[in-house]
Write a protein that holds these residues in place. Sequence first.
Motif, mmCIF file in Angstrom:
data_model
loop_
_atom_site.group_PDB
_atom_site.id
_atom_site.type_symbol
_atom_site.label_atom_id
_atom_site.label_comp_id
_atom_site.label_asym_id
_atom_site.label_seq_id
_atom_site.Cartn_x
_atom_site.Cartn_y
_atom_site.Cartn_z
ATOM 1 N N VAL A 121 152.113 19.206 95.316
ATOM 2 C CA VAL A 121 151.936 18.626 94.059
ATOM 3 C C VAL A 121 152.330 19.841 93.509
ATOM 4 C CG1 VAL A 121 150.799 18.078 92.481
ATOM 5 C CG2 VAL A 121 150.827 17.504 94.737
ATOM 6 N N SER A 122 153.724 19.917 92.423
ATOM 7 C CA SER A 122 153.700 20.833 92.403
ATOM 8 C C SER A 122 153.028 21.312 90.845
ATOM 9 C CB SER A 122 155.380 21.267 91.789
ATOM 10 O OG SER A 122 155.401 20.210 90.674
ATOM 11 N N ALA A 123 152.407 23.042 90.124
ATOM 12 C CA ALA A 123 152.343 23.062 88.965
ATOM 13 C C ALA A 123 152.006 21.989 87.753
ATOM 14 C CB ALA A 123 151.945 24.579 89.058
ATOM 15 N N GLU A 124 153.614 21.798 87.934
ATOM 16 C CA GLU A 124 154.474 21.135 86.035
ATOM 17 C C GLU A 124 153.414 19.309 87.005
ATOM 18 O OE1 GLU A 124 158.528 19.335 84.709
ATOM 19 O OE2 GLU A 124 158.535 20.437 86.672
ATOM 20 N N ALA A 125 153.402 18.726 88.178
ATOM 21 C CA ALA A 125 153.381 17.641 88.275
ATOM 22 C C ALA A 125 151.712 17.510 88.186
ATOM 23 C CB ALA A 125 153.429 17.465 90.032
ATOM 24 N N ALA A 126 151.582 18.325 89.227
ATOM 25 C CA ALA A 126 149.370 18.313 88.580
ATOM 26 C C ALA A 126 149.130 18.134 87.320
ATOM 27 C CB ALA A 126 149.136 19.013 89.520
ATOM 28 N N ALA A 127 150.234 19.479 86.167
ATOM 29 C CA ALA A 127 149.652 19.262 84.646
ATOM 30 C C ALA A 127 149.801 17.729 84.062
ATOM 31 C CB ALA A 127 150.420 20.072 84.208
ATOM 32 N N GLU A 128 150.974 17.288 84.326
ATOM 33 C CA GLU A 128 151.702 15.684 84.650
ATOM 34 C C GLU A 128 150.807 15.330 84.031
ATOM 35 O OE1 GLU A 128 156.451 16.561 84.354
ATOM 36 O OE2 GLU A 128 155.858 15.096 85.775
ATOM 37 N N ALA A 178 143.273 15.815 94.730
ATOM 38 C CA ALA A 178 142.344 15.722 94.435
ATOM 39 C C ALA A 178 141.166 15.817 94.721
ATOM 40 C CB ALA A 178 142.570 14.932 92.865
ATOM 41 N N GLN A 179 140.748 16.674 96.085
ATOM 42 C CA GLN A 179 138.816 16.111 96.473
ATOM 43 C C GLN A 179 138.608 17.101 95.861
ATOM 44 O OE1 GLN A 179 138.584 14.154 99.841
ATOM 45 N NE2 GLN A 179 140.454 13.791 98.580
ATOM 46 N N SER A 180 138.619 18.400 95.498
ATOM 47 C CA SER A 180 137.776 18.765 93.966
ATOM 48 C C SER A 180 137.026 17.637 93.234
ATOM 49 C CB SER A 180 138.073 19.893 93.278
ATOM 50 O OG SER A 180 138.930 19.740 92.673
ATOM 51 N N GLY A 181 137.912 16.203 92.902
ATOM 52 C CA GLY A 181 137.438 15.593 91.589
ATOM 53 C C GLY A 181 138.799 15.551 90.563
ATOM 54 N N ALA A 182 139.662 16.587 90.998
ATOM 55 C CA ALA A 182 140.762 16.713 89.985
ATOM 56 C C ALA A 182 142.048 17.272 89.936
ATOM 57 C CB ALA A 182 140.364 16.855 88.335
ATOM 58 N N ILE A 183 142.515 16.866 89.661
ATOM 59 C CA ILE A 183 144.015 16.778 90.538
ATOM 60 C C ILE A 183 144.526 18.494 89.798
ATOM 61 C CG2 ILE A 183 145.333 16.561 88.064
ATOM 62 C CD1 ILE A 183 146.219 15.815 92.123
ATOM 63 N N GLN A 184 145.333 19.153 91.347
ATOM 64 C CA GLN A 184 144.989 20.215 90.971
ATOM 65 C C GLN A 184 146.779 21.052 92.229
ATOM 66 O OE1 GLN A 184 143.689 22.892 90.094
ATOM 67 N NE2 GLN A 184 141.637 21.363 89.635
ATOM 68 N N PRO A 185 147.564 21.693 91.450
ATOM 69 C CA PRO A 185 148.511 22.367 92.149
ATOM 70 C C PRO A 185 147.768 21.846 93.912
ATOM 71 C CG PRO A 185 148.195 23.512 90.503
ATOM 72 C CD PRO A 185 146.853 22.537 90.456
ATOM 73 N N ILE A 192 156.922 9.708 83.986
ATOM 74 C CA ILE A 192 157.362 9.501 85.847
ATOM 75 C C ILE A 192 157.518 11.261 86.138
ATOM 76 C CG2 ILE A 192 159.110 9.774 87.864
ATOM 77 C CD1 ILE A 192 160.442 7.218 85.972
ATOM 78 N N SER A 193 157.085 11.351 87.046
ATOM 79 C CA SER A 193 156.993 12.653 87.686
ATOM 80 C C SER A 193 157.333 12.334 89.096
ATOM 81 C CB SER A 193 154.537 12.989 88.506
ATOM 82 O OG SER A 193 154.322 13.885 86.615
ATOM 83 N N TYR A 194 157.295 13.745 89.414
ATOM 84 C CA TYR A 194 157.548 13.881 91.347
ATOM 85 C C TYR A 194 157.406 14.541 92.182
ATOM 86 C CZ TYR A 194 162.366 11.334 89.567
ATOM 87 O OH TYR A 194 163.105 10.543 88.909
ATOM 88 N N VAL A 195 156.746 14.129 93.142
ATOM 89 C CA VAL A 195 155.984 14.776 94.573
ATOM 90 C C VAL A 195 156.060 14.986 95.718
ATOM 91 C CG1 VAL A 195 153.520 14.852 92.917
ATOM 92 C CG2 VAL A 195 154.692 13.067 95.012
#
Length: 356
Positions: free
Chosen positions: A238-245, A271-278, A206-209
């Motif tokens: 979207v926190s750095a932690e959530a993005a990494a998870e 994730a508009q760059s193609g990958a999830i980011q903070p 589970i991740s929280y945003v």
Amino acid sequence: MKLSDFDFDLPDDRIATRPAVPRSSARLLVAEGDRISDARVANLGQWLRPGDRLVLNDTKVIPARLSGLRHRDTAQGPMAAKVEVTLLDPGADGSWAALLKPLKKVKLGEEIIFSDALSATLERIEDGQGHLSFNLSGTDFDAALAEAGAMPLPPYIAAKRPADEQDKTDYQTVWARNSGAVAAPTASLHFDDALLAELQAKGVEISYVTLHVGAGTFLPVKVEDVTTHRMHAEWGRVSAEAAAEIAATKAAGGRVIPVGTTALRLIESAAQSGAIQPWEGDTDIFIYPGFTFHVADALMTNFHLPKSTLLMLVSALMGQDRIRAIYDHALAEEYRFFSYGDASLLIPPMAELSQT
């Protein structure tokens, strides 16, 4: 792509005015590829695998509906008149944008009294909204609002009954912690602590945003060419932690499954760059058929209004023909619709999803 492409007939008695009790007893339509199964939210774990990740919106709905009085001296003596207020967005200066009824009769600088503790002054009017300055701030404001305010039920429920004390529990997720929403992330209302514990024991992560859902989520689409519609903006993070998870789950081959369209819109914004980011800021992302999904592999969501942007979003994920079949099934099987209604788990064939 026409607005009429997203229309369907919905009997009025399918609009739920109260949630299922207990929460996880709500019905769950599972659309996996070309199959449809009828289940309960309590059975959600049957369709999830160890290593899958649910993304949950931890926004907290504020009791944003207020009923107050304005007092004025007239030739006939002191007068009190009722003013209905719905808070919309907080300003950087501590003021609140709000809908006022009747806005035209409230004068600039006039005080509206909501309770012995809470009052506000109309500072200015912009774009049909009043901007209110309250007499309290911080935790004092939160406490007074909790006492005086009512939950901002969606218009299609509010038209059938007023909000009451039970809604302060029912219209809030069990994990709500970041105040700021004036509408609930309603797919999340089906979860209770027991279901969360069961899924985590199974190996579901589970991740929280946070996305503060605004009243604009209920605004109708008024253009026939839906591609020209402009979405309302909502603040999210979207926190750095959530993005990494989330990135780790994608890399390991697990599925990322947002619970609710709000969580999906937020992670796709990040994730508009193609990958999830903070990511942090206002998003007005509009997802309709033809959209390329970079993060979401599936979606848990309620059943949505005809001609709504949310119906367009699920059509983008599953395909318009597939959504029509899913909604036909839901109507035939008498599922309950909208915020307090039943849920669906939408799992498209992986080939239909962008893998980046």
